[in-house]
Scaffold this motif. Structure first.
Motif, PDB file in Angstrom:
ATOM      1  N   UNK A   8       0.844  -1.202   0.000  1.00 57.82           N
ATOM      2  CA  UNK A   8       0.000   0.000   0.000  1.00 57.82           C
ATOM      3  C   UNK A   8       0.876   1.247   0.000  1.00 57.82           C
ATOM      4  N   UNK A   9       0.551   2.172  -0.884  1.00 51.00           N
ATOM      5  CA  UNK A   9       1.335   3.408  -0.965  1.00 51.00           C
ATOM      6  C   UNK A   9       1.087   4.292   0.256  1.00 51.00           C
ATOM      7  N   UNK A  10       2.022   5.180   0.489  1.00 48.17           N
ATOM      8  CA  UNK A  10       1.885   6.148   1.578  1.00 48.17           C
ATOM      9  C   UNK A  10       0.611   6.966   1.393  1.00 48.17           C
ATOM     10  N   UNK A  11       0.382   7.409   0.163  1.00 43.05           N
ATOM     11  CA  UNK A  11      -0.781   8.251  -0.123  1.00 43.05           C
ATOM     12  C   UNK A  11      -2.099   7.527   0.145  1.00 43.05           C
ATOM     13  N   UNK A  15      -4.910   8.459   3.024  1.00 43.47           N
ATOM     14  CA  UNK A  15      -6.324   8.680   2.702  1.00 43.47           C
ATOM     15  C   UNK A  15      -7.223   7.819   3.588  1.00 43.47           C
ATOM     16  N   UNK A  16      -6.833   6.548   3.728  1.00 43.01           N
ATOM     17  CA  UNK A  16      -7.636   5.652   4.561  1.00 43.01           C
ATOM     18  C   UNK A  16      -7.567   6.079   6.030  1.00 43.01           C
ATOM     19  N   UNK A  17      -6.393   6.500   6.475  1.00 46.89           N
ATOM     20  CA  UNK A  17      -6.239   6.956   7.853  1.00 46.89           C
ATOM     21  C   UNK A  17      -7.109   8.186   8.115  1.00 46.89           C
ATOM     22  N   UNK A  23     -14.373   9.016  10.699  1.00 48.30           N
ATOM     23  CA  UNK A  23     -15.445   8.171  11.227  1.00 48.30           C
ATOM     24  C   UNK A  23     -15.435   8.176  12.754  1.00 48.30           C
ATOM     25  N   UNK A  24     -14.235   8.145  13.333  1.00 51.23           N
ATOM     26  CA  UNK A  24     -14.132   8.167  14.798  1.00 51.23           C
ATOM     27  C   UNK A  24     -14.608   9.499  15.359  1.00 51.23           C
ATOM     28  N   UNK A  36     -12.408  -1.149  16.583  1.00 51.66           N
ATOM     29  CA  UNK A  36     -11.866  -1.681  15.329  1.00 51.66           C
ATOM     30  C   UNK A  36     -11.275  -0.552  14.482  1.00 51.66           C
ATOM     31  N   UNK A  37     -11.960   0.585  14.429  1.00 47.71           N
ATOM     32  CA  UNK A  37     -11.442   1.732  13.679  1.00 47.71           C
ATOM     33  C   UNK A  37     -10.144   2.237  14.279  1.00 47.71           C
ATOM     34  N   UNK A  38     -10.087   2.308  15.593  1.00 48.04           N
ATOM     35  CA  UNK A  38      -8.885   2.768  16.275  1.00 48.04           C
ATOM     36  C   UNK A  38      -7.711   1.825  15.973  1.00 48.04           C
ATOM     37  N   UNK A  39      -7.958   0.521  16.044  1.00 51.90           N
ATOM     38  CA  UNK A  39      -6.902  -0.453  15.759  1.00 51.90           C
ATOM     39  C   UNK A  39      -6.427  -0.338  14.314  1.00 51.90           C
ATOM     40  N   UNK A  40      -7.365  -0.173  13.384  1.00 50.95           N
ATOM     41  CA  UNK A  40      -6.993  -0.004  11.972  1.00 50.95           C
ATOM     42  C   UNK A  40      -6.191   1.275  11.792  1.00 50.95           C
ATOM     43  N   UNK A  41      -6.607   2.330  12.445  1.00 54.36           N
ATOM     44  CA  UNK A  41      -5.890   3.596  12.363  1.00 54.36           C
ATOM     45  C   UNK A  41      -4.471   3.481  12.885  1.00 54.36           C
TER      46      UNK A  41
END
Length: 79
Positions: A8-11, A15-17, A23-24, A36-41
């Protein structure tokens, strides 16, 4: 907790972060969704930091001769 694709690229990770943080911040997610969002972040942040370190390691320092003209490059390790 889903893993981050190492390719996965930095960009894309940023964007996902940003979307995850958004969302949080709305406060509309359930407790479980928020966790789950926090863990993904956290995974995305770590991935971004790794990609930045990799980029920094590839940066080169321009070397100048006695006349001030560029003579080449050297790895940035010595910076």
């Amino acid at each position: 907790m889903s893993e981050i694709d190492p390719a996965m690229s930095f960009e894309d990770a940023m964007k996902e972060l940003e979307a995850t943080v958004g969302k949080l911040e709305t406060g509309e997610a359930s407790l479980e969704e928020s966790i789950a969002l926090y863990e993904r972040g956290a995974l995305l942040r770590k991935h971004c930091e790794k990609r930045l370190r990799e980029a920094e390691e590839r940066v080169e320092k321009i070397t100048l001769g006695s006349n001030g003209e560029p003579t080449g490059t050297v790895p940035a390790d010595g910076l």
